[in-house]
Design a protein around this motif. Structure first.
Motif, mmCIF file in Angstrom:
data_model
loop_
_atom_site.group_PDB
_atom_site.id
_atom_site.type_symbol
_atom_site.label_atom_id
_atom_site.label_comp_id
_atom_site.label_asym_id
_atom_site.label_seq_id
_atom_site.Cartn_x
_atom_site.Cartn_y
_atom_site.Cartn_z
ATOM 1 N N ASP A 1 0.759 -1.303 -0.138
ATOM 2 C CA ASP A 1 -0.074 -0.060 0.018
ATOM 3 C C ASP A 1 0.927 1.287 -0.088
ATOM 4 O OD1 ASP A 1 -2.005 1.932 0.181
ATOM 5 O OD2 ASP A 1 -2.725 1.188 2.288
ATOM 6 N N LYS A 2 0.881 1.836 -0.981
ATOM 7 C CA LYS A 2 1.637 3.188 -1.101
ATOM 8 C C LYS A 2 1.107 4.544 -0.367
ATOM 9 C CE LYS A 2 3.847 1.690 -5.489
ATOM 10 N NZ LYS A 2 4.177 1.896 -6.913
ATOM 11 N N ALA A 3 0.945 4.335 0.967
ATOM 12 C CA ALA A 3 0.189 5.357 1.698
ATOM 13 C C ALA A 3 1.105 5.640 2.874
ATOM 14 C CB ALA A 3 -1.042 4.895 2.457
ATOM 15 N N PRO A 4 0.972 6.779 3.587
ATOM 16 C CA PRO A 4 1.691 7.134 4.616
ATOM 17 C C PRO A 4 1.725 5.972 5.710
ATOM 18 C CG PRO A 4 0.234 8.975 4.102
ATOM 19 C CD PRO A 4 -0.123 7.859 3.370
ATOM 20 N N TRP A 5 3.093 5.642 5.888
ATOM 21 C CA TRP A 5 3.207 4.495 6.802
ATOM 22 C C TRP A 5 3.685 4.240 8.098
ATOM 23 C CZ3 TRP A 5 8.587 3.296 7.383
ATOM 24 C CH2 TRP A 5 9.481 4.246 6.606
ATOM 25 N N CYS A 6 3.559 5.292 8.768
ATOM 26 C CA CYS A 6 3.962 5.397 10.218
ATOM 27 C C CYS A 6 3.091 4.290 10.920
ATOM 28 C CB CYS A 6 3.935 6.826 11.010
ATOM 29 S SG CYS A 6 2.287 7.570 10.787
ATOM 30 N N ALA A 7 1.850 4.055 10.978
ATOM 31 C CA ALA A 7 1.028 2.951 11.428
ATOM 32 C C ALA A 7 1.322 1.625 11.011
ATOM 33 C CB ALA A 7 -0.409 3.682 11.327
ATOM 34 N N TYR A 8 1.413 1.622 9.639
ATOM 35 C CA TYR A 8 1.950 0.585 9.272
ATOM 36 C C TYR A 8 3.100 -0.101 9.817
ATOM 37 C CZ TYR A 8 -1.211 0.407 5.205
ATOM 38 O OH TYR A 8 -2.494 0.309 4.336
ATOM 39 N N VAL B 1 2.547 8.439 14.434
ATOM 40 C CA VAL B 1 2.672 7.686 15.367
ATOM 41 C C VAL B 1 4.326 7.018 15.554
ATOM 42 C CG1 VAL B 1 1.692 5.716 14.196
ATOM 43 C CG2 VAL B 1 1.522 5.589 16.695
ATOM 44 N N GLY B 2 4.605 6.812 16.637
ATOM 45 C CA GLY B 2 5.914 5.937 16.448
ATOM 46 C C GLY B 2 5.946 5.386 18.088
ATOM 47 N N PHE B 3 7.099 4.864 18.252
ATOM 48 C CA PHE B 3 7.512 4.081 19.550
ATOM 49 C C PHE B 3 8.178 5.089 20.562
ATOM 50 C CE2 PHE B 3 7.095 0.593 16.506
ATOM 51 C CZ PHE B 3 6.547 -0.343 17.199
ATOM 52 N N VAL B 4 7.822 4.994 21.671
ATOM 53 C CA VAL B 4 8.632 5.614 22.881
ATOM 54 C C VAL B 4 9.954 4.787 22.900
ATOM 55 C CG1 VAL B 4 8.645 6.316 25.110
ATOM 56 C CG2 VAL B 4 6.555 6.674 23.757
ATOM 57 N N ALA B 5 11.205 5.450 23.088
ATOM 58 C CA ALA B 5 12.320 4.431 23.410
ATOM 59 C C ALA B 5 12.762 4.680 24.725
ATOM 60 C CB ALA B 5 13.470 4.627 22.037
ATOM 61 N N ALA C 1 9.106 3.218 27.861
ATOM 62 C CA ALA C 1 9.645 2.522 26.797
ATOM 63 C C ALA C 1 8.682 1.471 26.362
ATOM 64 C CB ALA C 1 10.924 2.137 27.082
ATOM 65 N N GLY C 2 8.530 1.538 25.065
ATOM 66 C CA GLY C 2 7.621 0.535 24.383
ATOM 67 C C GLY C 2 6.147 0.871 24.004
ATOM 68 N N ASP C 3 5.744 2.045 24.810
ATOM 69 C CA ASP C 3 4.618 2.457 24.278
ATOM 70 C C ASP C 3 4.548 3.274 22.700
ATOM 71 O OD1 ASP C 3 3.457 1.889 26.820
ATOM 72 O OD2 ASP C 3 3.870 4.053 27.550
ATOM 73 N N LEU C 4 3.505 3.523 22.368
ATOM 74 C CA LEU C 4 3.064 4.240 21.195
ATOM 75 C C LEU C 4 3.112 5.467 21.658
ATOM 76 C CD1 LEU C 4 1.035 1.803 19.191
ATOM 77 C CD2 LEU C 4 3.631 2.159 18.862
ATOM 78 N N PHE C 5 3.455 6.715 20.867
ATOM 79 C CA PHE C 5 3.051 8.062 20.995
ATOM 80 C C PHE C 5 2.156 8.153 19.708
ATOM 81 C CE2 PHE C 5 6.744 8.516 18.340
ATOM 82 C CZ PHE C 5 6.385 9.463 17.361
ATOM 83 N N LEU C 6 1.285 9.185 20.049
ATOM 84 C CA LEU C 6 0.262 9.541 18.856
ATOM 85 C C LEU C 6 0.242 11.074 18.887
ATOM 86 C CD1 LEU C 6 -1.025 6.757 20.168
ATOM 87 C CD2 LEU C 6 -2.594 7.256 18.579
ATOM 88 N N MET C 7 0.540 11.677 17.728
ATOM 89 C CA MET C 7 0.439 12.955 17.473
ATOM 90 C C MET C 7 -0.588 13.537 16.796
ATOM 91 S SD MET C 7 4.741 13.812 16.842
ATOM 92 C CE MET C 7 4.480 15.595 16.923
#
Length: 155
Positions: free
Chosen positions: A28-35, A116-120, A95-101
């Motif tokens: 899927d050629k879509a924005p891929w942060c969630a993927y 969205v991404g991971f909290v390190a 650490a390990g949570d997801l952050f959502l903006m």
């Protein structure tokens, strides 16, 4: 899993595509942060564990909804959400949570779009992250905690 992917890029740049991105998105050629987040979590927990195996387009909204429905969505005390919605508890990210903006609409309502991404790592002022589709690549970053709207606890 996410940290091992740091440096993977879109090919060509700006295309939401490329050999490695294709692995995260299943083409899927879509924005891929969630993927990217969904793919990483499936690598660690399997398709049926702890995270929805998105068979259609992954999105920040789907992650938010999944977290809210499972009681996994929360805000930090220093969240930029004001006032904090009554149905979203306050907790400290780890650490390990997801952050959502989440992008907020003109009336202050969450639009379901964003990043969205991971909290390190967590410090009093910022979080260290690992995130896909950040400048067309998987990158490690530092973000001010006040820029994060909500978090999702994965397990």
């Amino acid at each position: 899993t996410a940290t091992a992917e740091i440096g993977m890029r879109e090919v060509p740049d700006g295309s939401n595509d490329g050999p490695r991105v294709h692995v995260y998105t299943d083409g899927d050629k879509a924005p891929w942060c969630a993927y990217f987040c969904s793919w990483c979590i499936r690598q660690g927990f399997g398709r049926d564990k702890a995270f929805p195996p998105f068979r259609t387009r992954a999105s920040v909204q789907k992650i938010r909804d999944w977290a809210r429905e499972g009681g996994r969505l929360f805000v930090a005390a220093d969240s930029k959400l004001s006032p904090v919605p009554l149905d979203v508890p306050t907790a400290e990210p780890r650490a390990g949570d997801l952050f959502l903006m989440l992008a907020v609409g003109g009336d202050g309502v969450d639009t379901g779009r964003g990043h969205v991404g991971f909290v390190a790592e967590v410090t009093p002022a910022e979080i260290a992250t690992v995130e896909g589709n950040c400048g067309n690549a998987v990158r490690a970053r530092r973000r001010g905690r006040k820029t994060i709207t909500t978090y999702a606890r994965v397990v």
